[in-house]
Design an enzyme around this catalytic site. Structure first.
Site, PDB file in Angstrom:
ATOM      1  N   THR A 188       7.124  46.621 -89.137  1.00 63.75           N
ATOM      2  CA  THR A 188       8.306  46.701 -89.982  1.00 63.75           C
ATOM      3  C   THR A 188       9.520  47.009 -89.130  1.00 63.75           C
ATOM      4  O   THR A 188       9.433  47.816 -88.211  1.00 63.75           O
ATOM      5  CB  THR A 188       8.128  47.892 -90.944  1.00 63.75           C
ATOM      6  OG1 THR A 188       7.059  47.590 -91.814  1.00 63.75           O
ATOM      7  CG2 THR A 188       9.370  48.194 -91.739  1.00 63.75           C
ATOM      8  N   THR A 206      10.166  44.482 -94.576  1.00 60.72           N
ATOM      9  CA  THR A 206       8.777  44.282 -94.165  1.00 60.72           C
ATOM     10  C   THR A 206       8.054  43.293 -95.089  1.00 60.72           C
ATOM     11  O   THR A 206       8.459  43.126 -96.246  1.00 60.72           O
ATOM     12  CB  THR A 206       8.024  45.634 -94.220  1.00 60.72           C
ATOM     13  OG1 THR A 206       6.741  45.493 -93.610  1.00 60.72           O
ATOM     14  CG2 THR A 206       7.838  46.136 -95.621  1.00 60.72           C
ATOM     15  N   GLY A 240       4.856  52.098 -90.149  1.00 64.08           N
ATOM     16  CA  GLY A 240       3.470  52.543 -90.122  1.00 64.08           C
ATOM     17  C   GLY A 240       2.840  52.457 -91.495  1.00 64.08           C
ATOM     18  O   GLY A 240       3.386  51.823 -92.401  1.00 64.08           O
TER      19      GLY A 240
END
Ligand code: ASP
Length: 329
Positions: A188, A206, A240
């Protein structure tokens, strides 16, 4: 072309300065003093942050708007065919459909986001349209697509990129859902920027986790999780495993810790500690945070080694390895 733009261009044309290990310079002890940061400054996640920062910097010079800059910067990544975690070329969900999430925010509290949206090449611009043209903060799914049509956004054909199709076909053989912890699966782009006058803005976009369940939404479009910006304090963004970041309101937490006096680095490290304490199976979870305070000081930290970020200032545009809670074996 201005000197500064030439500098950024030059840094991308082969002379980008790579500073592995610089992250240790961020490890400021709790009582230590960090040098006052530079302004303007733009930070963004992962190595695609280098070209994204360059576009953001150019836009900042053109329009003087840090909001325009953070939008233009991540649009670069949304079009990057080599990136399999951002934009319509990203890896699909388990039904084979690419669905996108994005958010944008400025330091006065204005924000907009879209989630689970299909066929839109620039979800970040759609998030900005939500912020500027509706009374809402977040529009999702078919509603976001309809809003896009009404705003004149072109709809792209729903077809996976050749790379994504290949990866999806391979995945379907076993259909196992197992996130891989670093850039292979989490890349991302989150971008935060501070202009010379102390105005802050951020963006995050993302295609989410590869092979997620249809309808799954990560942290990136959730204000306070993937992105948070407050002109009184600073800004933070995340990358993440979205679920782990949502659980701790990661970006909001970092901004609030900075409000209470922590440096950006201390705040990122504390957010990582909190994330570790609230998530099981931490050995399989990667998450990384970036932060800037209103003085232009920066911070970065991740759960595991492997996270890096791009930092653009008047001195250039460089890729820096972040420190991490768990160290390289
Ligand atoms: N944070 C994103 C998500 O969970 C994934 C990533 O960083 O690649 O959707």
């Amino acid at each position: 072309m201005s000197q500064r733009r030439k500098f950024i261009k030059k840094s991308l044309l082969g002379s980008a300065v790579f500073l592995p290990g610089v992250a240790s310079a961020f490890n400021v002890p709790a009582t230590g003093k960090q040098a006052i940061g530079e302004k303007p400054i733009i930070l963004s996640t992962w190595n695609h942050g280098l070209p994204a920062n360059a576009d953001a910097w150019a836009k900042l010079e053109d329009t003087g708007s840090i909001l325009d800059a953070v939008e233009a910067g991540v649009k670069n990544t949304e079009l990057d065919l080599t990136n399999l975690s951002v934009g319509l070329q990203g890896l699909p969900d388990r039904e084979g459909i690419a669905t996108l999430d994005a958010s944008i925010m400025t330091g006065d509290g204005s924000c907009g986001s879209v989630a689970f949206v299909r066929q839109i090449k620039h979800p970040i611009s759609l998030a900005r349209a939500v912020m500027e043209k509706t009374p809402h903060v977040m529009i999702v799914g078919e509603g976001a697509r309809q809003f896009a049509i009404a705003q004149g956004f072109p709809l792209e054909e729903e077809k996976l990129s050749p790379n994504a199709q290949k990866a999806y076909d391979k995945w379907k053989v076993n259909s196992q859902y197992k996130p891989i912890i670093n850039i292979e699966n989490h890349d991302t782009i989150g971008m935060i920027g501070l202009d010379a006058n102390g105005k802050l803005a951020g963006s995050c976009t993302t295609s989410g986790l590869a092979y997620k369940m249809h309808g799954r939404v990560g942290d990136s479009p959730i204000i306070g999780a993937g992105l948070y910006v407050d002109d009184e304090v600073g800004a933070a963004t995340a990358t993440g495993l979205g679920e782990s970041i949502i659980r701790i309101c990661g970006s909001f937490l970092i901004v609030e810790l900075m409000r209470q006096g922590r440096t950006p680095q201390e705040a990122c490290e504390e957010a990582v500690r909190r994330l570790i304490s609230k998530n099981k199976d931490i050995k399989d979870i990667q998450a990384g945070f970036l932060a800037i305070n209103k003085e232009g000081e920066t911070g970065a930290y991740a759960v595991h080694p492997g996270f890096n970020f791009a930092k653009a200032t008047n001195s250039g545009n460089v890729l820096i390895d972040s420190g991490s809670h768990f160290k390289k074996q």
